[in-house]
Design a protein around this motif. Sequence first.
Motif, PDB file in Angstrom:
ATOM      1  N   PRO A  65       4.195  10.500   3.539  1.00  0.00           N
ATOM      2  CA  PRO A  65       4.717   9.782   2.369  1.00  0.00           C
ATOM      3  C   PRO A  65       3.844   8.568   1.997  1.00  0.00           C
ATOM      4  O   PRO A  65       3.414   7.812   2.871  1.00  0.00           O
ATOM      5  CB  PRO A  65       6.107   9.329   2.822  1.00  0.00           C
ATOM      6  CG  PRO A  65       6.478  10.252   3.933  1.00  0.00           C
ATOM      7  CD  PRO A  65       5.195  10.585   4.620  1.00  0.00           C
ATOM      8  N   ASP A  66       3.625   8.406   0.713  1.00  0.00           N
ATOM      9  CA  ASP A  66       2.815   7.281   0.234  1.00  0.00           C
ATOM     10  C   ASP A  66       3.379   5.944   0.695  1.00  0.00           C
ATOM     11  O   ASP A  66       2.618   5.039   1.071  1.00  0.00           O
ATOM     12  CB  ASP A  66       2.747   7.290  -1.298  1.00  0.00           C
ATOM     13  CG  ASP A  66       1.842   8.393  -1.835  1.00  0.00           C
ATOM     14  OD1 ASP A  66       1.286   9.157  -1.025  1.00  0.00           O
ATOM     15  OD2 ASP A  66       1.693   8.482  -3.072  1.00  0.00           O
ATOM     16  N   GLU A  67       4.696   5.794   0.649  1.00  0.00           N
ATOM     17  CA  GLU A  67       5.293   4.508   0.992  1.00  0.00           C
ATOM     18  C   GLU A  67       5.049   4.130   2.445  1.00  0.00           C
ATOM     19  O   GLU A  67       4.873   2.953   2.771  1.00  0.00           O
ATOM     20  CB  GLU A  67       6.801   4.521   0.706  1.00  0.00           C
ATOM     21  CG  GLU A  67       7.154   4.250  -0.738  1.00  0.00           C
ATOM     22  CD  GLU A  67       6.555   2.940  -1.253  1.00  0.00           C
ATOM     23  OE1 GLU A  67       6.651   1.923  -0.537  1.00  0.00           O
ATOM     24  OE2 GLU A  67       5.977   2.943  -2.349  1.00  0.00           O
ATOM     25  N   LEU A  68       5.013   5.126   3.321  1.00  0.00           N
ATOM     26  CA  LEU A  68       4.738   4.843   4.729  1.00  0.00           C
ATOM     27  C   LEU A  68       3.291   4.381   4.908  1.00  0.00           C
ATOM     28  O   LEU A  68       3.010   3.468   5.690  1.00  0.00           O
ATOM     29  CB  LEU A  68       5.010   6.087   5.570  1.00  0.00           C
ATOM     30  CG  LEU A  68       5.169   5.871   7.086  1.00  0.00           C
ATOM     31  CD1 LEU A  68       6.269   4.871   7.375  1.00  0.00           C
ATOM     32  CD2 LEU A  68       5.468   7.193   7.767  1.00  0.00           C
ATOM     33  N   VAL A  69       2.383   5.016   4.176  1.00  0.00           N
ATOM     34  CA  VAL A  69       0.982   4.592   4.216  1.00  0.00           C
ATOM     35  C   VAL A  69       0.858   3.165   3.698  1.00  0.00           C
ATOM     36  O   VAL A  69       0.157   2.328   4.283  1.00  0.00           O
ATOM     37  CB  VAL A  69       0.104   5.551   3.388  1.00  0.00           C
ATOM     38  CG1 VAL A  69      -1.348   5.059   3.353  1.00  0.00           C
ATOM     39  CG2 VAL A  69       0.167   6.959   3.948  1.00  0.00           C
ATOM     40  N   LEU A  70       1.538   2.880   2.606  1.00  0.00           N
ATOM     41  CA  LEU A  70       1.483   1.520   2.052  1.00  0.00           C
ATOM     42  C   LEU A  70       2.063   0.499   3.019  1.00  0.00           C
ATOM     43  O   LEU A  70       1.548  -0.615   3.137  1.00  0.00           O
ATOM     44  CB  LEU A  70       2.233   1.487   0.720  1.00  0.00           C
ATOM     45  CG  LEU A  70       1.548   2.161  -0.469  1.00  0.00           C
ATOM     46  CD1 LEU A  70       2.486   2.221  -1.668  1.00  0.00           C
ATOM     47  CD2 LEU A  70       0.278   1.391  -0.834  1.00  0.00           C
ATOM     48  N   ASP A  71       3.118   0.865   3.722  1.00  0.00           N
ATOM     49  CA  ASP A  71       3.716  -0.057   4.707  1.00  0.00           C
ATOM     50  C   ASP A  71       2.690  -0.413   5.792  1.00  0.00           C
ATOM     51  O   ASP A  71       2.584  -1.570   6.196  1.00  0.00           O
ATOM     52  CB  ASP A  71       4.949   0.578   5.337  1.00  0.00           C
ATOM     53  CG  ASP A  71       6.148   0.615   4.409  1.00  0.00           C
ATOM     54  OD1 ASP A  71       6.116  -0.088   3.378  1.00  0.00           O
ATOM     55  OD2 ASP A  71       7.092   1.375   4.693  1.00  0.00           O
ATOM     56  N   VAL A  72       1.942   0.592   6.275  1.00  0.00           N
ATOM     57  CA  VAL A  72       0.948   0.349   7.294  1.00  0.00           C
ATOM     58  C   VAL A  72      -0.164  -0.532   6.751  1.00  0.00           C
ATOM     59  O   VAL A  72      -0.637  -1.472   7.428  1.00  0.00           O
ATOM     60  CB  VAL A  72       0.373   1.689   7.804  1.00  0.00           C
ATOM     61  CG1 VAL A  72      -0.852   1.461   8.689  1.00  0.00           C
ATOM     62  CG2 VAL A  72       1.434   2.454   8.583  1.00  0.00           C
ATOM     63  N   LEU A  73      -0.597  -0.280   5.523  1.00  0.00           N
ATOM     64  CA  LEU A  73      -1.646  -1.103   4.914  1.00  0.00           C
ATOM     65  C   LEU A  73      -1.185  -2.542   4.698  1.00  0.00           C
ATOM     66  O   LEU A  73      -1.935  -3.491   4.973  1.00  0.00           O
ATOM     67  CB  LEU A  73      -2.075  -0.493   3.571  1.00  0.00           C
ATOM     68  CG  LEU A  73      -2.869   0.813   3.651  1.00  0.00           C
ATOM     69  CD1 LEU A  73      -2.969   1.460   2.270  1.00  0.00           C
ATOM     70  CD2 LEU A  73      -4.256   0.553   4.228  1.00  0.00           C
ATOM     71  N   ARG A  74       0.027  -2.717   4.241  1.00  0.00           N
ATOM     72  CA  ARG A  74       0.547  -4.069   4.008  1.00  0.00           C
ATOM     73  C   ARG A  74       0.678  -4.844   5.319  1.00  0.00           C
ATOM     74  O   ARG A  74       0.408  -6.042   5.377  1.00  0.00           O
ATOM     75  CB  ARG A  74       1.884  -3.989   3.297  1.00  0.00           C
ATOM     76  CG  ARG A  74       1.790  -3.521   1.846  1.00  0.00           C
ATOM     77  CD  ARG A  74       3.163  -3.189   1.277  1.00  0.00           C
ATOM     78  NE  ARG A  74       3.078  -2.684  -0.091  1.00  0.00           N
ATOM     79  CZ  ARG A  74       3.876  -1.751  -0.596  1.00  0.00           C
ATOM     80  NH1 ARG A  74       4.840  -1.219   0.166  1.00  0.00           N
ATOM     81  NH2 ARG A  74       3.740  -1.345  -1.845  1.00  0.00           N
ATOM     82  N   ALA A  75       1.080  -4.146   6.358  1.00  0.00           N
ATOM     83  CA  ALA A  75       1.245  -4.806   7.658  1.00  0.00           C
ATOM     84  C   ALA A  75      -0.086  -5.200   8.265  1.00  0.00           C
ATOM     85  O   ALA A  75      -0.164  -6.107   9.112  1.00  0.00           O
ATOM     86  CB  ALA A  75       1.999  -3.889   8.619  1.00  0.00           C
ATOM     87  N   ALA A  76      -1.173  -4.536   7.845  1.00  0.00           N
ATOM     88  CA  ALA A  76      -2.506  -4.820   8.410  1.00  0.00           C
ATOM     89  C   ALA A  76      -3.158  -6.015   7.750  1.00  0.00           C
ATOM     90  O   ALA A  76      -4.242  -6.406   8.174  1.00  0.00           O
ATOM     91  CB  ALA A  76      -3.397  -3.585   8.248  1.00  0.00           C
TER      92      ALA A  76
END
Length: 368
Positions: free
Chosen positions: A357-368
């Motif tokens: 899911p795109d949102e899960l990828v975005l969550d990982v990117l935002r957390a980094a």
Amino acid sequence: MSTMRTVRVEGERLYDISIGPGLLADPVRISHVLRGRHALIVSDSNVAPLYADRVEQTLHAARAGMQVARFVMPAGEQEKTLSRFCQCLDALATLGATRDATVIALGGGVIGDLAGFAAACWMRGIDVIQMPTTLLAMVDSSVGGKTGVDLAAGKNLVGAFHAPRAVIADTTVLRTLPPRELCAGLAEVVKYGAVFGADFLGWLESHASALAAGDDFALTEAIARSCLYKAEVVSRDPYEHGERALLNFGHTFGHAIEAEQGYAGAGSQALNHGEAVAVGMVLAARLSSALGRASAADAQRLQVLLQRLGLPTALPAGLDPQALLARMRLDKKAEAGGLRFILWDHAGLASVVRGVPDELVLDVLRAA
């Protein structure tokens, strides 16, 4: 480095990876893989002044009457373009290169990719001998036959599979490699342990200090083991229809970072390829944890090892997660059904995961 190692790549086209000191000056080894009397040395402005004369002398010693020319381009990922590719083809035309000519790719991954692509296209395919001069190229890009150039839209979007006739890795050249470039190559070494061998990952942890310091023995062993892993995978899956995709662990994130930064790693604050892959592997490991596939402790272990090897593990400041996601959608590893990632179940075991899911990828990117 006192021992020469040979790794055989099998499959549709057999070739050897020779690893050891002094190989750029070994006419006997090169003579075995030369077929014609035309050779074009393709190199860049950093490498050519150091090694092009030596290689040209070796070619003349390997075969009487060799006609040798050079195409030397500016250094840097930003030069891996269709324009430089066309200039390389023009150099082959000026040489009068025949169907049995050989392209000598003398340099890092940029040179290997571009020169290999030119060899794949000239007269529908001539020989290329890869002579990698960076650790990253020795363990990754010179092996397996992937060639290509970048577009503004993304990395390696234009290219071809074209296996080399031989890979000749002279380990003495690593002594002139800038520390940053040595560390960048270690990222790809770590990748092999992460996706194929927990034992190798443990060996890297035990030898991290020696590797970061450029110890000859440790580097030779790391190169040989990495090439063996890649040779085995490439032999089974030459065109990346299955298992070979695992070699892209960390690369979906890493390529997006490179493209968004404009391929400006050399001599700048932007990440080079190995550094981007290091960050990408950490992000992929965290995505694995977010999906419940692997433990957070595994991701932390990977991050610590990369940091010990002098590599970055955090997303550079100023990069927009949405922009990175858009880059990933255009990456050549993406599919019509959605994003495809190489994720791991634990250290030493990875798999292809589709439809993340795109949102899960975005969550990982935002957390980094």
